[in-house]
Design a protein around this motif. Structure first.
Motif, mmCIF file in Angstrom:
data_model
loop_
_atom_site.group_PDB
_atom_site.id
_atom_site.type_symbol
_atom_site.label_atom_id
_atom_site.label_comp_id
_atom_site.label_asym_id
_atom_site.label_seq_id
_atom_site.Cartn_x
_atom_site.Cartn_y
_atom_site.Cartn_z
ATOM 1 N N ASN A 28 0.836 -1.193 0.000
ATOM 2 C CA ASN A 28 0.000 0.000 0.000
ATOM 3 C C ASN A 28 0.878 1.253 0.000
ATOM 4 O OD1 ASN A 28 0.486 0.901 2.798
ATOM 5 N ND2 ASN A 28 -0.722 -0.884 3.390
ATOM 6 N N VAL A 29 0.266 2.387 -0.204
ATOM 7 C CA VAL A 29 1.007 3.644 -0.334
ATOM 8 C C VAL A 29 1.713 4.018 0.969
ATOM 9 C CG1 VAL A 29 0.778 6.131 -0.792
ATOM 10 C CG2 VAL A 29 -0.395 4.479 -2.249
ATOM 11 N N GLN A 30 1.107 3.686 2.100
ATOM 12 C CA GLN A 30 1.751 4.002 3.374
ATOM 13 C C GLN A 30 3.049 3.205 3.544
ATOM 14 O OE1 GLN A 30 -0.286 3.007 7.161
ATOM 15 N NE2 GLN A 30 -0.132 5.217 7.550
ATOM 16 N N GLU A 31 3.003 1.913 3.231
ATOM 17 C CA GLU A 31 4.210 1.086 3.314
ATOM 18 C C GLU A 31 5.280 1.605 2.353
ATOM 19 O OE1 GLU A 31 2.111 -3.222 4.264
ATOM 20 O OE2 GLU A 31 2.205 -2.479 2.205
ATOM 21 N N HIS A 32 4.864 1.901 1.146
ATOM 22 C CA HIS A 32 5.796 2.412 0.147
ATOM 23 C C HIS A 32 6.413 3.738 0.589
ATOM 24 C CE1 HIS A 32 7.440 3.919 -3.602
ATOM 25 N NE2 HIS A 32 6.598 4.944 -3.536
ATOM 26 N N SER A 33 5.608 4.624 1.140
ATOM 27 C CA SER A 33 6.118 5.933 1.565
ATOM 28 C C SER A 33 7.125 5.787 2.697
ATOM 29 C CB SER A 33 4.964 6.837 1.995
ATOM 30 O OG SER A 33 4.137 7.126 0.885
ATOM 31 N N GLN A 34 6.867 4.876 3.623
ATOM 32 C CA GLN A 34 7.818 4.655 4.713
ATOM 33 C C GLN A 34 9.140 4.120 4.172
ATOM 34 O OE1 GLN A 34 9.161 1.624 6.125
ATOM 35 N NE2 GLN A 34 10.132 2.665 7.828
ATOM 36 N N GLN A 35 9.076 3.155 3.266
ATOM 37 C CA GLN A 35 10.312 2.624 2.698
ATOM 38 C C GLN A 35 11.036 3.683 1.877
ATOM 39 O OE1 GLN A 35 10.278 -0.460 -0.411
ATOM 40 N NE2 GLN A 35 11.898 -1.488 0.756
ATOM 41 N N THR A 36 10.300 4.475 1.134
ATOM 42 C CA THR A 36 10.910 5.541 0.340
ATOM 43 C C THR A 36 11.606 6.553 1.255
ATOM 44 O OG1 THR A 36 9.268 5.208 -1.394
ATOM 45 C CG2 THR A 36 10.473 7.288 -1.455
#
Length: 191
Positions: A28-36
């Protein structure tokens, strides 16, 4: 008046990525944003501490990356093949993202809008190359993880994202690819 900005930011977890692909492990976008954010921070630190090159503060890069997809709370995640299909669609989508970003900013108290604007609108040109590199790196890591799970549907995307990373010509990114990428292909016992 209630300020809905933070409640909407929390809804990033409901927006799935890679909508055109069969996923073994949905993201999801939240997971992706944290990794980014983690990757943007790492790239800025590598640039400063390992390569001894000037660049922005790593913390600023991390915060910018946390908000880089904020507009998707209102727009959803448009798959890359559609978003970049042709220049007209790309430009139209940029306008949609800007409208969505401004709508999010309107949900903040006026005293906070100026501080959030460069994050939500992705307008800090000094930070943009780090966030863009971290965003693409996160996508490539997702491809590696899907391949590791036996999902060959991500083979082409893995090649394309890796080629895009190599063409960015960012020394901190090249260093990361050479020194930090391979462990993402291992399982927990191998780590």
């Amino acid at each position: 008046m209630a300020n809905e900005f933070y409640a909407l930011m929390g809804r990033m977890r409901y927006i799935t990525r890679w909508g055109l692909m069969r996923n073994m492990d949905p993201e999801n976008v939240q997971e992706h944003s944290q990794q980014t954010a983690v990757l943007a921070h790492a790239l800025a630190l590598i640039r400063r501490e390992v390569l001894h090159l000037p660049g922005p503060e790593p913390d600023r890069c991390a915060v910018a990356a946390m908000y880089h997809d904020a507009s998707e709370i209102l727009t959803g995640d448009l798959p890359t093949p559609i978003k970049y299909y042709n220049p007209e669609i790309r430009e139209a989508y940029k306008q949609v993202e800007e409208i969505a970003g401004n709508r999010l900013l309107d949900l903040l108290p006026p005293a906070l809008r100026e501080a959030y604007a460069p994050l939500v609108l992705e307008s800090d040109e000094e930070l943009a190359p780090y966030v863009k590199a971290a965003d693409k790196l996160s996508a490539h890591i997702k491809c590696l993880e899907e391949q590791k799970a036996g999902n060959h549907e991500f083979d082409t995307a893995a090649r394309q994202t890796y080629d895009a990373l190599r063409h960015m010509e960012r020394p901190e990114l090249d260093w990361f690819l050479e020194n930090c990428l391979e462990p993402f292909t291992r399982d927990l016992d191998q780590l």
